[in-house]
Every structure is written in structure tokens, then in C-alpha cells.
Design a protein around this motif. Sequence first.
Motif: not given
Length: 346
Positions: A318-340
Motif C-alpha cells: 500500500h505504499a504511495p506510488g504503487v500501481p493500483a493493481r497492487h493496492t486496491v482491495g489488497c489486504k497484505c501487510y509487512a511484518e518488521y523484525k529487529i535483530d536485537f
Amino acid sequence: MLVRLTPRQRFEILVSQYEPQLRKAFLDAIDDIRSNIVLRRVVERLERGDINGAVRAMNLDEAAFRPLDEAIRQALNGGGVAAVEQISTLRDPEGHQIVVRWDARNLAAEAWLREQSTTLVTNIIEDQREAIRTALEDGLARGDNPTRTALDVVGRINRATGKREGGLIGLTTAQSEYVARARQELLSGEPDRLRHYLTRGRRDKRFDRAVLKSIESGKPLTVETVTRIVGRYSDGLLKLRGDTIALHETFQSMAAAKDIAFRQQIEKGNLQAQHVTKTWKHTPQKNPREDHVEMQGQKVQFDQPFIAPDGTAIPYPHAPGVPARHTVGCKCYAEYKIDFVAQLVM
């Protein structure tokens, strides 16, 4: 016993909190616009053939969408606060806990919010004006009188609720065309076209019996019946529009908040970018994007984009500028992890 929520569960809780708020904000804005339309002013301009004047008389302006702006802001801030909770266990090399806060007034956060709100509202209004202008022109061209033409656009007042229903206010240009075609099908009296109306997913099925009776008897539906049927079909499309906007804007806000929250800590020196990875998480749903299914589990460094099978570089879902074919209706998300561990020895 305290149960630790998974990242997906935490994300779903946030979505369930903010998506209804965004949906309500959009529908409230549309209701405000419809409620303040003075039908007489619209009709007077149509009687003079002043289509643009009739559109202006509906007062489609940005101020009506301020509740939607506020709902997006709340979603962004809610997502940001949730994101920093993941970073709150950061410690410096001496083992002391690092104070981590979400800064809603951060330049990146404010810039995203300003751009997102402005673009969304501008697009809604411009598309709306075009759809209304076309509908008014078509109504007058087919011989409808100015009052009926105006009512088909602004909706008719429900005597029980005192509010306008039906009409085209709030619909996209494409949805407005669906309404026009549905009306043509119902007025045609032709069995094949009436049957096609019965395939429309957002129709009010309570009227199906009347349409089937018309097909069987060969007697056309009355104009009044068609008006009621089309009005409820329009209401169904408006609900779909609200659902679509709410889903899209909620996921965009959550995704942007997470990315901005991590960037804030990197800029402050609390976190090193090379110690953060992000993983693409696909949410199973009906008719999924095959590209996104294939991206499930793709892991990249924080400052690197995900790469879709079609070659599209996606900074995060869902980042700005990404084509609509990859965003509209999409329910994906990113999981961020830190190497503590690596972060601690820096």
C-alpha cells in the motif's frame, strides 16, 4: 494466563478498529452533501440548460470531507503508536532501555497525511462532478424533465427518515454508469435485458419477484417501480464504495504508520536500518492476487523494496506510488523484525 498476540492478530485488531470509523466518515460526508442540497436551485439551473451551474449548486467541496480527513489521521496515529510498541524493548549497548515514541508531528508523518487526504478528497470530488454532469446531460437528452433529472442524481427523500436515498452522490463514474444501465434494462421491458438486471450483485433482491413477474407477464414495470428499484441498487453501490474506501485507506494508513515509525527511530539514532528486515504477509481471501500469494514470506532489508513477480518494486504494501493493481482491495501487510542482538552490540 496472558496470551501474546501474533503480529497478524495485532494488525487485525487495528483494522477492525479503524475501518468502521473510516467507512462511517465517508458515508457521513455523503449524507451531509445530500442533506444540504436545495433541489429547487438545481432544477432552476437545469431549466435554463445550465448543467455546470446545477453541479455547482450541489456544493461538492472539500469541507464536507473533513470527517474523512480526521478518520485517516486517527488511523495513522493509531498505527504509529502500535508500531513503536514493537520497538519499545530497544536497549543501548550498556543495557539501558531507549525511550521510543511515535511522533505524529514528524515531517514525514504530516507530509504523508497531507498528501493522502488531499489526493483522496480531490479525486472523489472531481470524479463525482464528472459523473453528475454526465447523468444530468443524459437525463435531459432522453427527455426527462428537470425535476426528475435532478432527483435521479441527488436522490429522493425517504419520508420515514427524512433523508435522501438513491441517486448518484458518492458513486464513482463507473458506478453511475452501472445505475444508468440498470435503469435502461428495467425500463426496456425486454426479457433478456430484465434477466441481465437480475445478475447485478448489488441489486436489492426484494424486488426480484417484481422483475420476474414483468418477464413472465410481458407487462413492463412502471416508472415509479423502476425508480424504487434503481434507488436501492444505487444505495447498494454506495455501501460498496464506502467499504472499498474504508478498507483501502485503513490498510494504507496502517502500512504508512509502521514504515514512518521505524524511520523516525532510525533518524533519531535509536535503531540501525541494517538491523531491520521486513517480510511480506499475504492475507488469504476470496479471489486473491496470485502475485501477492507468491510474495508470501518474501524478506528484504528495511531500505530495500519487495519485488512482485511482474517486476514491480513495492517499498511496502500500500505504499504511495504503487500501481493500483497492487493496492486496491489488497489486504497484505509487512511484518518488521529487529535483530536485537546485532542492535545491542553496535
